[in-house]
Design an enzyme around this catalytic site. Structure first.
Site, short mmCIF file in Angstrom:
data_model
loop_
_atom_site.label_atom_id
_atom_site.label_comp_id
_atom_site.label_asym_id
_atom_site.label_seq_id
_atom_site.Cartn_x
_atom_site.Cartn_y
_atom_site.Cartn_z
N CYS A 114 21.16 69.99 35.65
CA CYS A 114 20.75 70.70 34.42
C CYS A 114 19.65 69.96 33.68
CB CYS A 114 21.95 70.87 33.49
SG CYS A 114 23.26 71.85 34.22
N HIS A 254 20.46 70.17 25.84
CA HIS A 254 20.92 71.09 26.89
C HIS A 254 22.19 71.79 26.38
CE1 HIS A 254 22.54 72.79 30.41
NE2 HIS A 254 23.39 71.82 30.68
N ASN A 284 25.85 78.31 29.26
CA ASN A 284 25.09 77.22 29.89
C ASN A 284 24.17 77.81 30.95
OD1 ASN A 284 24.22 75.05 31.42
ND2 ASN A 284 26.21 74.05 31.54
O1 UT7 Z 1 25.70 71.38 32.50
C1 UT7 Z 1 26.84 70.63 32.79
C2 UT7 Z 1 27.96 71.59 33.10
N1 UT7 Z 1 29.29 71.25 32.76
C3 UT7 Z 1 29.75 70.93 31.55
O2 UT7 Z 1 29.06 70.73 30.60
C4 UT7 Z 1 31.24 70.81 31.41
C5 UT7 Z 1 31.68 69.77 30.43
N2 UT7 Z 1 33.09 69.88 30.18
C6 UT7 Z 1 33.60 70.78 29.33
O3 UT7 Z 1 32.84 71.52 28.73
C7 UT7 Z 1 35.10 70.84 29.16
O4 UT7 Z 1 35.70 69.81 29.88
C8 UT7 Z 1 35.67 72.23 29.59
C9 UT7 Z 1 35.28 73.28 28.58
C10 UT7 Z 1 35.17 72.59 30.97
C11 UT7 Z 1 37.20 72.16 29.64
O5 UT7 Z 1 37.72 71.77 28.37
P1 UT7 Z 1 38.82 70.62 28.31
O6 UT7 Z 1 39.20 70.51 26.89
O7 UT7 Z 1 38.24 69.41 28.97
O8 UT7 Z 1 39.99 71.24 29.13
P2 UT7 Z 1 40.74 70.68 30.45
O9 UT7 Z 1 39.84 70.76 31.64
O10 UT7 Z 1 41.36 69.37 30.13
O11 UT7 Z 1 41.86 71.78 30.64
C12 UT7 Z 1 42.90 71.95 29.66
C13 UT7 Z 1 43.72 73.16 30.05
C14 UT7 Z 1 44.15 73.14 31.51
O12 UT7 Z 1 45.44 73.67 31.58
P3 UT7 Z 1 46.64 72.76 32.15
O13 UT7 Z 1 46.23 72.41 33.54
O14 UT7 Z 1 46.69 71.58 31.23
O15 UT7 Z 1 47.80 73.68 32.05
C15 UT7 Z 1 43.21 74.10 32.18
O16 UT7 Z 1 43.75 74.72 33.33
O17 UT7 Z 1 42.94 74.34 29.90
C16 UT7 Z 1 43.01 75.12 31.08
N3 UT7 Z 1 41.79 75.88 31.22
C17 UT7 Z 1 41.64 77.11 30.71
N4 UT7 Z 1 42.47 77.90 30.01
C18 UT7 Z 1 42.01 79.10 29.64
C19 UT7 Z 1 40.63 75.52 31.84
N5 UT7 Z 1 39.74 76.51 31.76
C20 UT7 Z 1 40.33 77.52 31.08
C21 UT7 Z 1 39.93 78.79 30.65
N6 UT7 Z 1 40.78 79.55 29.94
N7 UT7 Z 1 38.68 79.27 30.92
#
Ligand code: UT7
Length: 327
Positions: A114, A254, A284
């Site tokens: 990115c 970004h 994004n």
């Molecule tokens: O250009 C670079 C591209 N990537 C990024 O910038 C990503 C950077 N990271 C992030 O933005 C965040 O880490 C995310 C938004 C992707 C995720 O947020 P988080 O607060 O880090 O959540 P997590 O991955 O720790 O997940 C927490 C919970 C999980 O449930 P369990 O396993 O604890 O039961 C996930 O399965 O949230 C769940 N989860 C969702 N729930 C509803 C993950 N995605 C979703 C979703 N809807 N879309």
């Protein structure tokens, strides 16, 4: 310093809007979850039959038109993307073909996750400074909707499609790139990747069946690295520019996640009202995110002559960097 002027900007966003509520119809997710964790409300999606190059050509034509730059006078075309039209030769020949460049100027793709647009800005600027080009067209194109698994709620909700472009010309005043900081941390290369389709894991029936051609992401790891990477690059580029953070009129980060942007701004102690954000509407858009943001702000009259901008990005690789620009 690299004396140059962004003489034109352009963007293209596909018509189709996909709101969080639309996603929650087919996925175990919700508007509330996506909005509160990322700041995203909706994203644009490119129609499956349309090649992403179409968006790049449209954005590029707008930038060239605004710059008053005749495509036949173009010296250099740089295309930053993670979605090559073909694995070989990439996307730039398709953009050159679409623009119609009979004098055959050089073109090439930049792949820096990115951060591709920021890296492209540095490369195009350096080539102009060295005398290899008097002007350049830099295009960021992304359609990660083609590479995400629409059944994986951890990734598919984050991305949107779009393209942005800038036309760069030489400047004879004090406008241009004041400072650059670029970095890469290979220990983080596993955070964001598409494992199959390259030579390490060639495409096969098994790779398709195991969904290895889709984007894989360790979200938490990306999140944690992103903030410190953009902070480091921004502080370094500012120092190299011989200015202080207080001199920066607009920060264009970004657009990966609103919480990442807010954490960065907090660490830098930078005023929130001088940070440009459009992630709520476009999500994004990877390499296209900064040029889309830039074009919106320029056309809205927010950015004016003499403003100092900081463009900062991080992405797969992990590549990251900041460019400080006097408008
Ligand atoms: O250009 C670079 C591209 N990537 C990024 O910038 C990503 C950077 N990271 C992030 O933005 C965040 O880490 C995310 C938004 C992707 C995720 O947020 P988080 O607060 O880090 O959540 P997590 O991955 O720790 O997940 C927490 C919970 C999980 O449930 P369990 O396993 O604890 O039961 C996930 O399965 O949230 C769940 N989860 C969702 N729930 C509803 C993950 N995605 C979703 C979703 N809807 N879309």
């Amino acid at each position: 310093m690299i004396k140059l002027r962004v003489a034109g900007t352009g963007r293209f966003l596909p018509e189709r809007v996909l709101a969080n509520d639309d996603l929650s119809l087919s996925l175990d997710t919700s508007d509330e979850w996506i909005r509160s964790r990322t700041g995203i409300v909706e994203r644009r999606l490119l129609a499956p039959e349309t090649p992403p190059a179409f968006m790049g050509i449209a954005a590029a034509e707008k930038a060239l038109r605004q710059a008053g730059l005749d495509p036949e006078k173009l010296d250099l075309l740089v295309v930053a993307t993670n979605v090559p039209e073909e694995l070989i030769p990439g996307s730039s020949p398709f953009i050159a073909e679409g623009l119609g460049l009979p004098h055959e100027p050089p073109f090439f793709d930049i792949k820096a996750g990115c951060a591709g647009f920021v890296f492209g800005m540095a490369v195009a600027g350096a080539m102009m400074k060295s005398g290899l080009a008097r002007n350049a067209l830099l295009v960021g194109i992304e359609a990660l909707s083609r590479f995400v698994d629409w059944e994986d709620r951890k990734t598919c909700v984050l991305f949107g499609d779009g393209a942005g472009a800038v036309a760069l010309v030489m400047a004879d005043d004090d406008r241009g790139i004041l400072g650059i900081s670029l970095h890469g941390d290979p220990t983080k290369r596993g955070l964001l990747r598409i494992p199959a389709g390259g030579v390490r894991l060639p495409a096969s029936f098994e790779t398709v069946q195991a969904k290895k051609h889709f984007l894989e992401m360790k979200g938490r790891g990306v999140y944690q690295s992103a903030v410190t990477m953009m902070e480091r690059a921004t502080l370094e580029a500012t120092e190299r520019a011989g200015i202080s953070l207080a001199d920066i009129d607009w920060l264009l980060p970004h657009q990966a996640n609103l919480r990442i942007i807010e954490a960065l701004v907090k660490r830098l102690g930078f005023p929130r009202e001088r940070v440009l954000v459009n992630i709520d509407r476009v999500a994004n858009t990877s390499t296209a995110s900064i040029p889309i943001l830039l074009d919106e702000a320029v056309r809205a009259g927010k950015i004016v002559d003499g403003d100092i901008l900081a463009l900062t990005a991080f992405g797969a690789g992990a590549c990251y960097g900041t460019v400080i620009l006097r408008w």
